[in-house]
Design an enzyme around this catalytic site. Structure first.
Site, PDB file in Angstrom:
ATOM      1  N   CYS A 181     -10.314   2.415  -7.457  1.00  0.00           N
ATOM      2  CA  CYS A 181     -11.494   2.979  -6.785  1.00  0.00           C
ATOM      3  C   CYS A 181     -12.000   2.089  -5.668  1.00  0.00           C
ATOM      4  CB  CYS A 181     -12.594   3.211  -7.805  1.00  0.00           C
ATOM      5  SG  CYS A 181     -12.955   1.749  -8.770  1.00  0.00           S
ATOM      6  N   GLU A 213     -20.036   5.715 -11.630  1.00  0.00           N
ATOM      7  CA  GLU A 213     -19.125   4.824 -10.894  1.00  0.00           C
ATOM      8  C   GLU A 213     -18.078   5.729 -10.278  1.00  0.00           C
ATOM      9  OE1 GLU A 213     -19.420   1.630 -10.492  1.00  0.00           O
ATOM     10  OE2 GLU A 213     -20.986   1.211 -11.957  1.00  0.00           O
ATOM     11  N   GLU A 250     -10.742   9.778  -0.078  1.00  0.00           N
ATOM     12  CA  GLU A 250     -10.035   8.886  -0.998  1.00  0.00           C
ATOM     13  C   GLU A 250      -8.667   9.496  -1.323  1.00  0.00           C
ATOM     14  OE1 GLU A 250     -11.514   8.720  -5.059  1.00  0.00           O
ATOM     15  OE2 GLU A 250     -11.508   6.541  -4.919  1.00  0.00           O
TER      16      GLU A 250
HETATM   17  P1  NAP Z   1     -12.069  12.617 -12.950  1.00  0.00           P
HETATM   18  O1  NAP Z   1     -11.173  13.770 -12.789  1.00  0.00           O
HETATM   19  O2  NAP Z   1     -13.445  12.716 -12.421  1.00  0.00           O
HETATM   20  O3  NAP Z   1     -12.096  12.306 -14.515  1.00  0.00           O
HETATM   21  C1  NAP Z   1     -12.816  11.233 -15.048  1.00  0.00           C
HETATM   22  C2  NAP Z   1     -13.183  11.556 -16.478  1.00  0.00           C
HETATM   23  O4  NAP Z   1     -14.072  12.667 -16.478  1.00  0.00           O
HETATM   24  C3  NAP Z   1     -12.000  11.950 -17.353  1.00  0.00           C
HETATM   25  O5  NAP Z   1     -12.220  11.465 -18.658  1.00  0.00           O
HETATM   26  C4  NAP Z   1     -12.069  13.468 -17.312  1.00  0.00           C
HETATM   27  O6  NAP Z   1     -11.484  14.072 -18.453  1.00  0.00           O
HETATM   28  C5  NAP Z   1     -13.574  13.686 -17.325  1.00  0.00           C
HETATM   29  N1  NAP Z   1     -14.005  14.990 -16.824  1.00  0.00           N
HETATM   30  C6  NAP Z   1     -13.301  15.899 -16.105  1.00  0.00           C
HETATM   31  N2  NAP Z   1     -14.054  16.997 -15.870  1.00  0.00           N
HETATM   32  C7  NAP Z   1     -15.257  16.777 -16.458  1.00  0.00           C
HETATM   33  C8  NAP Z   1     -16.473  17.525 -16.563  1.00  0.00           C
HETATM   34  N3  NAP Z   1     -16.589  18.732 -16.014  1.00  0.00           N
HETATM   35  N4  NAP Z   1     -17.508  16.983 -17.221  1.00  0.00           N
HETATM   36  C9  NAP Z   1     -17.417  15.751 -17.749  1.00  0.00           C
HETATM   37  N5  NAP Z   1     -16.293  15.004 -17.717  1.00  0.00           N
HETATM   38  C10 NAP Z   1     -15.234  15.501 -17.053  1.00  0.00           C
HETATM   39  O7  NAP Z   1     -11.465  11.304 -12.311  1.00  0.00           O
HETATM   40  P2  NAP Z   1     -10.028  10.698 -12.543  1.00  0.00           P
HETATM   41  O8  NAP Z   1      -9.065  11.524 -11.771  1.00  0.00           O
HETATM   42  O9  NAP Z   1      -9.782  10.462 -13.982  1.00  0.00           O
HETATM   43  O10 NAP Z   1     -10.197   9.252 -11.869  1.00  0.00           O
HETATM   44  C11 NAP Z   1     -10.067   9.039 -10.531  1.00  0.00           C
HETATM   45  C12 NAP Z   1     -11.432   8.916  -9.864  1.00  0.00           C
HETATM   46  O11 NAP Z   1     -12.213   7.936 -10.522  1.00  0.00           O
HETATM   47  C13 NAP Z   1     -11.318   8.430  -8.447  1.00  0.00           C
HETATM   48  O12 NAP Z   1     -12.190   9.160  -7.609  1.00  0.00           O
HETATM   49  C14 NAP Z   1     -11.768   6.976  -8.527  1.00  0.00           C
HETATM   50  O13 NAP Z   1     -12.274   6.447  -7.343  1.00  0.00           O
HETATM   51  C15 NAP Z   1     -12.790   7.039  -9.589  1.00  0.00           C
HETATM   52  N6  NAP Z   1     -12.998   5.716 -10.205  1.00  0.00           N
HETATM   53  C16 NAP Z   1     -14.152   5.028  -9.938  1.00  0.00           C
HETATM   54  C17 NAP Z   1     -14.344   3.755 -10.465  1.00  0.00           C
HETATM   55  C18 NAP Z   1     -15.600   2.966 -10.209  1.00  0.00           C
HETATM   56  O14 NAP Z   1     -15.848   2.028 -10.949  1.00  0.00           O
HETATM   57  N7  NAP Z   1     -16.398   3.304  -9.206  1.00  0.00           N
HETATM   58  C19 NAP Z   1     -13.369   3.199 -11.254  1.00  0.00           C
HETATM   59  C20 NAP Z   1     -12.208   3.911 -11.500  1.00  0.00           C
HETATM   60  C21 NAP Z   1     -12.034   5.185 -10.977  1.00  0.00           C
HETATM   61  P3  NAP Z   1      -9.937  14.523 -18.530  1.00  0.00           P
HETATM   62  O15 NAP Z   1      -9.253  13.971 -17.327  1.00  0.00           O
HETATM   63  O16 NAP Z   1      -9.482  13.933 -19.782  1.00  0.00           O
HETATM   64  O17 NAP Z   1      -9.953  15.986 -18.559  1.00  0.00           O
END
Ligand code: NAP
Length: 475
Positions: free
Chosen positions: A279, A245, A378
């Site tokens: 998102c 997602e 985004e």
């Molecule tokens: P993110 O940086 O991708 O992080 C998401 C999760 O992945 C966090 O728990 C993060 O851990 C973890 N993570 C980071 N690096 C990783 C790796 N190398 N391997 C596995 N996991 C890893 O995203 P975010 O900044 O938290 O959230 C914002 C993004 O989420 C936006 O792009 C938004 O559009 C998207 N989003 C999508 C939806 C949907 O339903 N489509 C809903 C909500 C958000 P830590 O941060 O704890 O290090």
């Protein structure tokens, strides 16, 4: 100060095998409000082992047992409402009303929906030449982002319980405390030990470890596209099932017969709710040329009806961004936008009187070309773009001219035109005239917005494998 340095593994809160910790910061005050463990691979392995051990009996639990656990979770969740609402305001910076009306409600909505979907769900079906069986996918690894601390976690856990899949959850380290309260609720709900495990830590250690783990069968990830790509790569060697997602740059198509005030309110609520950290937010407002001036005036006029400020103050609609990093990212997009389009309101820097906290100025750009960086990437903040169109076909082309396809919005009156636009937008969820959320409606993206669906019965199916049995003897 919360010192919550334990992980929930096999029905118990266990100290981490490592000593490193991660600070959790309140984005409204910039102060540390607590500490969690930065989990280790050893912690993760323990949790995966517990989930594997739980699998044989949890995957064979009955529908009635699963409904019972889900209903108990709903009860426990309701009992801890105040605590959940408050922690989401502190760790995310969401105004109290948003924590209650959006975050709390979405979290509980998924558990209620999963119980309801399950009550009529059929795991076995006779299909003429074969019997179709739907069985638990195995052990699931769940990785969630910070922007909806209960919603993202709840939709995954509710579906996994409904499908009989034991899980290992890694919540976002910026907003871990709501998920930890949820872990306590799940434990008290009678969910068997090992069926739900939570390991805190960084994405690079625990998230990465989950997506590579040979004993995890399915990874459900919500977050950024760049991490989603890594997850697919990590999952490839073990041919792990993956659901992603990811992000979006969703269009709001305003029809020529739309009420301008209604359209402007829709555009604003998309960037002001959760400080635009959504998102599925509609951040490209596609308006008829003939309406553009009136729309611009209306959106600027209505902006003060979404006051920005301290999320604990009454009457505040929009809090700070979640972190300094997120604030910097938003600033850099506003700077880019100043060179690409006309700024109607907003700009870089903090709003007056809000120097402490990661507050950004709501910013509206107009005369935006759809190929501008601010229209294609985004931003994840209170920033929107207005793009003008001549005719409906052009509006639809602009709406679909993006690598994303998570959501779309249509505002207008003529039913045939609304239907036509809704059916021609290439995105997983379309909202017509601010329709209410239906928790049974699948949520997920086309194109680079992801793979798979969450919510309701489609969400449950992500956690199921399909088996066809040919020649099954009658019982
Ligand atoms: P993110 O940086 O991708 O992080 C998401 C999760 O992945 C966090 O728990 C993060 O851990 C973890 N993570 C980071 N690096 C990783 C790796 N190398 N391997 C596995 N996991 C890893 O995203 P975010 O900044 O938290 O959230 C914002 C993004 O989420 C936006 O792009 C938004 O559009 C998207 N989003 C999508 C939806 C949907 O339903 N489509 C809903 C909500 C958000 P830590 O941060 O704890 O290090």
């Amino acid at each position: 100060m919360r010192q919550q340095t334990k992980h929930f593994i096999n029905g118990e809160w266990l100290e981490s095998t490592g000593s490193e910790t991660i600070d959790v910061i309140n984005p409204a005050t910039e102060e540390v409000i607590g500490t969690i463990s930065s989990g280790t691979e050893e912690d993760l392995n323990k949790a995966v082992k517990a989930a594997r051990q739980a699998f044989p009996s949890f995957s064979k639990s009955t529908k009635e047992e699963r409904i019972h656990w889900l209903e108990n979770i709903v009860e426990g969740y309701e009992a801890r409402k105040e605590e959940l609402v408050n922690i989401m305001t502190d760790e995310l910076g969401a105004p109290l009303t948003v924590s209650e009306d959006v975050h709390y409600q979405m979290g509980i909505g998924h558990f209620k929906q999963a119980a309801e979907s399950l009550s009529t769900y059929s795991f076995e079906e006779e299909r003429g030449g074969h019997t179709l069986m739907k069985e638990s996918v195995g052990v699931s690894g769940l990785i969630t982002p910070w922007n909806f601390p209960t919603n993202q976690v709840s939709t995954k856990i509710a579906s996994a319980i409904a499908a009989g899949s034991p899980v290992v959850l890694k919540p976002a380290s910026k907003t871990p405390f709501a998920a930890m309260i949820l872990a306590e609720i799940i434990a008290e709900a009678g969910v068997p030990k090992g069926a739900f495990n939570l390991v805190n830590g960084s994405g690079s250690v625990i998230g990465n470890g989950i997506s590579k783990h040979p004993d995890i069968d399915f990874v459900s990830f919500t977050g950024s596209g760049s991490v989603g790509e890594k997850i697919m790569q990590n999952a490839a060697p073990t041919i792990k099932k993956v659901a992603l997602e990811l992000g979006g740059k969703s269009p709001i198509v305003v029809l020529g017969d739309a009420d301008v005030e209604e359209a402007a309110k829709t555009a604003l609520s998309n960037i002001m709710t959760n400080t635009g950290q959504v998102c599925s937010a509609g951040t490209r407002v596609i308006v008829p040329h003939a309406m553009k001036k009136e729309f611009e005036d209306k959106i600027v006029d209505l902006l003060p009806t979404f006051p920005v400020g301290d999320p604990r103050k009454e009457g505040i609609a929009t809090g700070p961004l979640v972190s300094k990093d997120q604030w910097d990212t938003v600033q850099s997009y506003i700077e880019k936008g100043e060179n690409e389009a006309k700024m109607l309101v907003g700009g870089t820097g903090k709003p007056e009187g809000l120097e402490t906290g990661y507050y950004a100025k709501p910013t509206i750009f107009t005369d935006v070309s759809n190929d501008a960086v601010i229209a294609q990437e985004e931003i994840f903040g209170p920033v929107t773009t207005i793009i003008a169109y001549e005719d409906l076909e052009e509006a639809i082309d602009i709406a679909n001219d993006t690598v994303y396809g998570l959501a779309g919005f249509v505002v207008g009156k003529n039913p045939e035109t609304l239907q036509y636009v809704a059916s021609n937008l290439r995105a997983g969820r379309i909202t017509v005239n601010n329709a209410e959320t239906d928790f049974n409606g699948p949520f997920g993206g086309y194109k680079q917005s992801g793979i798979g669906r969450e919510w309701g019965d489609f969400g449950i199916e992500e956690y199921l494998e399909i088996k066809s049995v040919h020649g099954m003897p009658a019982s």
